[in-house]
Motif scaffolding. Structure first.
Motif, mmCIF file in Angstrom:
data_model
loop_
_atom_site.group_PDB
_atom_site.id
_atom_site.type_symbol
_atom_site.label_atom_id
_atom_site.label_comp_id
_atom_site.label_asym_id
_atom_site.label_seq_id
_atom_site.Cartn_x
_atom_site.Cartn_y
_atom_site.Cartn_z
ATOM 1 N N LEU A 54 -24.255 80.761 -8.606
ATOM 2 C CA LEU A 54 -24.494 81.891 -7.723
ATOM 3 C C LEU A 54 -25.957 82.283 -7.740
ATOM 4 N N LEU A 55 -26.480 82.613 -6.570
ATOM 5 C CA LEU A 55 -27.810 83.212 -6.473
ATOM 6 C C LEU A 55 -27.598 84.708 -6.315
ATOM 7 N N LEU A 56 -28.251 85.484 -7.185
ATOM 8 C CA LEU A 56 -28.123 86.935 -7.161
ATOM 9 C C LEU A 56 -29.492 87.555 -6.892
ATOM 10 N N ASP A 91 -21.310 93.626 -10.713
ATOM 11 C CA ASP A 91 -20.061 93.077 -10.165
ATOM 12 C C ASP A 91 -20.144 91.560 -10.012
ATOM 13 N N ALA A 92 -21.288 91.068 -9.561
ATOM 14 C CA ALA A 92 -21.450 89.625 -9.362
ATOM 15 C C ALA A 92 -21.442 88.884 -10.698
ATOM 16 N N LEU A 93 -21.997 89.485 -11.743
ATOM 17 C CA LEU A 93 -21.958 88.854 -13.062
ATOM 18 C C LEU A 93 -20.526 88.767 -13.580
ATOM 19 N N GLN A 94 -19.738 89.791 -13.337
ATOM 20 C CA GLN A 94 -18.326 89.749 -13.730
ATOM 21 C C GLN A 94 -17.596 88.649 -12.945
ATOM 22 N N ALA A 101 -24.740 86.173 -3.674
ATOM 23 C CA ALA A 101 -24.046 87.460 -3.823
ATOM 24 C C ALA A 101 -25.102 88.556 -3.877
ATOM 25 N N MET A 102 -25.021 89.493 -2.937
ATOM 26 C CA MET A 102 -26.064 90.514 -2.850
ATOM 27 C C MET A 102 -25.533 91.823 -2.308
ATOM 28 N N ALA A 103 -26.314 92.868 -2.520
ATOM 29 C CA ALA A 103 -25.946 94.205 -2.062
ATOM 30 C C ALA A 103 -26.443 94.426 -0.645
ATOM 31 N N THR A 104 -25.820 95.392 -0.001
ATOM 32 C CA THR A 104 -26.360 95.912 1.240
ATOM 33 C C THR A 104 -26.560 97.402 1.033
ATOM 34 N N HIS A 105 -27.617 97.914 1.607
ATOM 35 C CA HIS A 105 -27.892 99.343 1.485
ATOM 36 C C HIS A 105 -27.166 100.129 2.561
ATOM 37 N N GLY A 106 -26.511 99.433 3.478
ATOM 38 C CA GLY A 106 -25.695 100.093 4.477
ATOM 39 C C GLY A 106 -26.461 100.823 5.554
ATOM 40 N N LEU A 107 -27.670 100.365 5.858
ATOM 41 C CA LEU A 107 -28.391 100.990 6.959
ATOM 42 C C LEU A 107 -27.660 100.667 8.253
ATOM 43 N N ILE A 116 -25.211 78.748 3.334
ATOM 44 C CA ILE A 116 -24.445 78.915 2.098
ATOM 45 C C ILE A 116 -23.652 80.209 2.234
ATOM 46 N N PRO A 117 -22.393 80.248 1.784
ATOM 47 C CA PRO A 117 -21.612 81.485 1.874
ATOM 48 C C PRO A 117 -22.324 82.656 1.191
ATOM 49 N N VAL A 118 -22.117 83.853 1.757
ATOM 50 C CA VAL A 118 -22.739 85.070 1.239
ATOM 51 C C VAL A 118 -21.650 86.094 0.945
ATOM 52 N N LEU A 119 -21.641 86.591 -0.282
ATOM 53 C CA LEU A 119 -20.740 87.660 -0.687
ATOM 54 C C LEU A 119 -21.554 88.935 -0.682
ATOM 55 N N VAL A 120 -21.137 89.917 0.117
ATOM 56 C CA VAL A 120 -21.893 91.163 0.261
ATOM 57 C C VAL A 120 -21.165 92.292 -0.451
ATOM 58 N N TYR A 121 -21.891 92.967 -1.333
ATOM 59 C CA TYR A 121 -21.384 94.129 -2.014
ATOM 60 C C TYR A 121 -21.889 95.361 -1.288
#
Length: 147
Positions: free
Chosen positions: A5-7, A21-24, A112-118, A139-144
């Motif tokens: 995973l790329l974080l 969360d991504a580390l878990q 796997a990365m966060a979004t600030h929700g703008l 590459i697939p992206v998991l958004v937190y």
């Protein structure tokens, strides 16, 4: 399924929660991680070019020191979680490009990365790094999403 995973992290609270969360997730999947921090290029607008050299050197030194501290903290979290980890810093004014390039070059199979929700007009005008990664990554992206 996912092995590397790329974080990406910008050091924000949202990115910190996503990192945890991504580390878990990585630990549960038996995956390793690469944690990436993208530092902007040096830019200055001035007519006194003799001032630029010291300012540029100071900016490079400070931004690299900040990135090193941030990445060391993230790597410590990974060690605590029992996740194999490497860190990487990139310098770019286009973080989404640096993120997708790092994932591709590192052989990552998930970002796997966060979004600030703008949202709304603000999100359209400022632009979202996460949105740009989503629209350009092969590459697939998991958004937190964090509030």
């Amino acid at each position: 399924m996912f092995r590397h995973l790329l974080l990406p992290t910008d050091g924000s609270a949202a990115a910190g929660r996503a990192l945890s969360d991504a580390l878990q997730f990585a630990r549960d999947a038996g995956a390793r991680v690469t944690i990436l921090h993208v530092v902007p290029e040096f830019h200055v607008f001035t007519y006194k070019t003799d001032m630029l050299e010291d300012t540029r050197a100071e900016f490079l030194r400070d931004s690299e020191a900040h990135a090193t501290r941030l990445l060391e903290q993230a790597a410590a979290q990974a060690r605590t979680a029992g996740v194999p980890c490497e860190t990487r810093m990139a310098r770019s004014d286009q973080p989404h490009e640096a993120i997708t390039a790092a994932a591709r070059e590192g052989g990552c199979d998930l970002i796997a990365m966060a979004t600030h929700g703008l949202g709304g007009l603000r999100g359209m005008l400022i632009g979202s790094v996460t949105q740009k990664v989503l629209s350009t990554s092969l590459i697939p992206v998991l958004v937190y999403r964090t509030e």
